[in-house]
Write a protein that holds these residues in place. Sequence first.
Motif, PDB file in Angstrom:
ATOM      1  N   SER A  63       1.064  -1.455   0.180  1.00 26.18           N
ATOM      2  CA  SER A  63       0.031  -0.101   0.061  1.00 26.18           C
ATOM      3  C   SER A  63       0.787   1.268  -0.343  1.00 26.18           C
ATOM      4  O   SER A  63       0.113   2.246  -0.915  1.00 26.18           O
ATOM      5  N   LEU A  64       2.160   1.262   0.902  1.00 29.58           N
ATOM      6  CA  LEU A  64       2.924   2.255   0.416  1.00 29.58           C
ATOM      7  C   LEU A  64       3.554   2.687  -0.691  1.00 29.58           C
ATOM      8  O   LEU A  64       3.158   3.945  -1.084  1.00 29.58           O
ATOM      9  N   ARG A  65       3.589   1.673  -1.021  1.00 28.99           N
ATOM     10  CA  ARG A  65       4.070   1.982  -2.441  1.00 28.99           C
ATOM     11  C   ARG A  65       3.355   1.961  -3.892  1.00 28.99           C
ATOM     12  O   ARG A  65       3.169   3.622  -4.131  1.00 28.99           O
ATOM     13  N   LEU A  66       2.146   1.530  -3.143  1.00 27.95           N
ATOM     14  CA  LEU A  66       1.132   2.228  -4.609  1.00 27.95           C
ATOM     15  C   LEU A  66       0.592   3.990  -4.388  1.00 27.95           C
ATOM     16  O   LEU A  66       0.581   4.592  -5.384  1.00 27.95           O
ATOM     17  N   ALA A  67       0.945   4.477  -2.718  1.00 29.65           N
ATOM     18  CA  ALA A  67       0.641   5.117  -2.625  1.00 29.65           C
ATOM     19  C   ALA A  67       2.033   6.747  -2.944  1.00 29.65           C
ATOM     20  O   ALA A  67       1.744   7.963  -3.310  1.00 29.65           O
ATOM     21  N   GLN A  68       2.836   6.384  -3.610  1.00 29.71           N
ATOM     22  CA  GLN A  68       4.184   6.475  -3.894  1.00 29.71           C
ATOM     23  C   GLN A  68       3.862   6.959  -5.384  1.00 29.71           C
ATOM     24  O   GLN A  68       4.486   7.874  -5.696  1.00 29.71           O
ATOM     25  N   THR A  69       3.180   6.285  -5.905  1.00 28.47           N
ATOM     26  CA  THR A  69       3.127   6.256  -7.473  1.00 28.47           C
ATOM     27  C   THR A  69       1.596   6.451  -7.974  1.00 28.47           C
ATOM     28  O   THR A  69       1.164   7.126  -9.117  1.00 28.47           O
ATOM     29  N   GLU A  70       0.596   6.772  -6.827  1.00 26.67           N
ATOM     30  CA  GLU A  70      -0.804   6.506  -7.525  1.00 26.67           C
ATOM     31  C   GLU A  70      -1.729   7.911  -6.375  1.00 26.67           C
ATOM     32  O   GLU A  70      -0.884   7.738  -5.094  1.00 26.67           O
ATOM     33  N   SER A  71      -2.556   7.560  -6.389  1.00 28.24           N
ATOM     34  CA  SER A  71      -3.219   9.141  -5.542  1.00 28.24           C
ATOM     35  C   SER A  71      -4.341   7.721  -5.101  1.00 28.24           C
ATOM     36  O   SER A  71      -4.659   7.310  -5.754  1.00 28.24           O
ATOM     37  N   VAL A  72      -4.160   8.256  -3.766  1.00 28.70           N
ATOM     38  CA  VAL A  72      -4.865   7.108  -3.266  1.00 28.70           C
ATOM     39  C   VAL A  72      -5.624   8.325  -1.477  1.00 28.70           C
ATOM     40  O   VAL A  72      -5.174   9.174  -1.880  1.00 28.70           O
ATOM     41  N   ASP A  73      -6.897   7.505  -1.855  1.00 28.00           N
ATOM     42  CA  ASP A  73      -7.964   8.875  -0.452  1.00 28.00           C
ATOM     43  C   ASP A  73      -7.401   8.364   0.719  1.00 28.00           C
ATOM     44  O   ASP A  73      -7.444   8.945   1.737  1.00 28.00           O
ATOM     45  N   GLY A  74      -6.400   6.856   1.018  1.00 27.01           N
ATOM     46  CA  GLY A  74      -6.066   7.051   1.961  1.00 27.01           C
ATOM     47  C   GLY A  74      -5.554   4.905   3.236  1.00 27.01           C
ATOM     48  O   GLY A  74      -5.719   4.191   1.854  1.00 27.01           O
ATOM     49  N   ILE A  75      -4.678   5.060   3.342  1.00 24.60           N
ATOM     50  CA  ILE A  75      -3.817   4.377   3.282  1.00 24.60           C
ATOM     51  C   ILE A  75      -3.446   3.905   5.425  1.00 24.60           C
ATOM     52  O   ILE A  75      -3.707   4.336   5.732  1.00 24.60           O
ATOM     53  N   VAL A  76      -3.439   2.304   5.382  1.00 24.37           N
ATOM     54  CA  VAL A  76      -4.095   1.653   6.970  1.00 24.37           C
ATOM     55  C   VAL A  76      -2.634   1.182   6.305  1.00 24.37           C
ATOM     56  O   VAL A  76      -2.429  -0.424   6.019  1.00 24.37           O
ATOM     57  N   THR A  77      -1.113   0.936   7.222  1.00 23.32           N
ATOM     58  CA  THR A  77      -0.613  -0.153   7.270  1.00 23.32           C
ATOM     59  C   THR A  77      -0.569  -0.937   8.611  1.00 23.32           C
ATOM     60  O   THR A  77      -1.147  -0.320   9.708  1.00 23.32           O
ATOM     61  N   VAL A  78      -0.195  -2.742   8.566  1.00 27.75           N
ATOM     62  CA  VAL A  78       0.186  -2.942   9.575  1.00 27.75           C
ATOM     63  C   VAL A  78       1.009  -4.186   9.560  1.00 27.75           C
ATOM     64  O   VAL A  78       1.599  -4.514   8.597  1.00 27.75           O
ATOM     65  N   GLY A  79       1.551  -3.370  10.347  1.00 26.10           N
ATOM     66  CA  GLY A  79       3.462  -4.382  10.525  1.00 26.10           C
ATOM     67  C   GLY A  79       4.227  -4.689   9.693  1.00 26.10           C
ATOM     68  O   GLY A  79       4.920  -5.647   9.495  1.00 26.10           O
ATOM     69  N   VAL A  80       4.434  -3.188   9.122  1.00 21.98           N
ATOM     70  CA  VAL A  80       5.367  -3.106   7.342  1.00 21.98           C
ATOM     71  C   VAL A  80       6.782  -3.613   8.110  1.00 21.98           C
ATOM     72  O   VAL A  80       7.065  -2.597   8.904  1.00 21.98           O
ATOM     73  N   PRO A  81       7.856  -4.141   7.692  1.00 21.72           N
ATOM     74  CA  PRO A  81       8.990  -4.344   7.327  1.00 21.72           C
ATOM     75  C   PRO A  81      10.016  -3.651   6.720  1.00 21.72           C
ATOM     76  O   PRO A  81       9.824  -3.949   5.323  1.00 21.72           O
ATOM     77  N   LEU A  82      10.154  -2.212   7.109  1.00 20.84           N
ATOM     78  CA  LEU A  82      11.628  -1.586   6.325  1.00 20.84           C
ATOM     79  C   LEU A  82      12.944  -2.387   5.831  1.00 20.84           C
ATOM     80  O   LEU A  82      13.531  -1.764   4.882  1.00 20.84           O
ATOM     81  N   VAL A 135      11.021   1.489  -1.129  1.00 26.90           N
ATOM     82  CA  VAL A 135       9.798   2.387  -0.144  1.00 26.90           C
ATOM     83  C   VAL A 135      10.261   3.269   0.408  1.00 26.90           C
ATOM     84  O   VAL A 135       9.599   4.068   0.785  1.00 26.90           O
ATOM     85  N   THR A 136      10.975   2.361   1.158  1.00 30.24           N
ATOM     86  CA  THR A 136      11.743   3.649   2.133  1.00 30.24           C
ATOM     87  C   THR A 136      12.608   4.580   1.706  1.00 30.24           C
ATOM     88  O   THR A 136      12.132   5.792   2.037  1.00 30.24           O
ATOM     89  N   ASP A 137      13.487   4.515   0.759  1.00 26.42           N
ATOM     90  CA  ASP A 137      13.879   6.063   0.207  1.00 26.42           C
ATOM     91  C   ASP A 137      12.665   6.565  -0.419  1.00 26.42           C
ATOM     92  O   ASP A 137      12.988   8.059  -0.434  1.00 26.42           O
ATOM     93  N   ASP A 138      11.468   6.559  -1.009  1.00 30.07           N
ATOM     94  CA  ASP A 138      10.225   7.495  -1.310  1.00 30.07           C
ATOM     95  C   ASP A 138       9.306   7.173   0.219  1.00 30.07           C
ATOM     96  O   ASP A 138       8.155   7.791  -0.255  1.00 30.07           O
ATOM     97  N   LEU A 139       9.297   7.532   0.890  1.00 29.91           N
ATOM     98  CA  LEU A 139       8.949   7.686   1.553  1.00 29.91           C
ATOM     99  C   LEU A 139       7.777   8.081   2.102  1.00 29.91           C
ATOM    100  O   LEU A 139       6.729   8.888   2.390  1.00 29.91           O
ATOM    101  N   ALA A 140       8.838   9.961   1.804  1.00 25.33           N
ATOM    102  CA  ALA A 140       8.075  11.133   2.080  1.00 25.33           C
ATOM    103  C   ALA A 140       7.659  11.066  -0.086  1.00 25.33           C
ATOM    104  O   ALA A 140       6.329  12.989   0.474  1.00 25.33           O
ATOM    105  N   ARG A 141       7.291  10.586  -0.382  1.00 28.79           N
ATOM    106  CA  ARG A 141       5.997  10.828  -1.410  1.00 28.79           C
ATOM    107  C   ARG A 141       5.356  10.518  -1.059  1.00 28.79           C
ATOM    108  O   ARG A 141       3.906  10.719  -1.940  1.00 28.79           O
TER     109      ARG A 141
END
Length: 152
Positions: A1-20, A77-83
């Motif tokens: 979901s983080l990668r999708l939110a970095q590359t596409e417009s999404v309305d909201g995100i819930v992450t659960v236990g993401v290993p960076l 994903v880690t490199d692009d979190l600010a997106r």
Amino acid sequence: SLRLAQTESVDGIVTVGVPLGLSAPTRFLLPLVRQFVRFRKKTGSDIRDPNARARHPGLEAMPLASVAELIRLQAIVTDDLARVTAPILVSHGRLDRTAHPRDAEQIYAQVASEQKEILSLERSGHVSTVDYDGEALALAAGEFLGRELGRE
């Protein structure tokens, strides 16, 4: 979901236990080990609640090709979190042995989202959706998304 939110417009995100990231030996030894071994035997479940663990059996082994793909994705994903700018609820089991809880703190600190919350699931391991805090997580996710998506 983080990668999708970095590359596409999404309305909201819930992450659960993401290993960076994975521990250094795994990251560095994996390319060599994969030449000789295709799977790594798993040592048990990361679900704390014994009833939930019985209902959700895990795989007996981890395919190393999947681990290699995860490592590649983690770097991107880690490199692009600010997106990430969408509203985000970052949740993580405090007793997670698979992904370190500090990964949730890093996600929370580095995303550019104006609406963001962090939720520590105090009694849960990695699979917190079905662990002791699963119901609390579902309620928090529903409330967060309802509130954030209802802004329009």
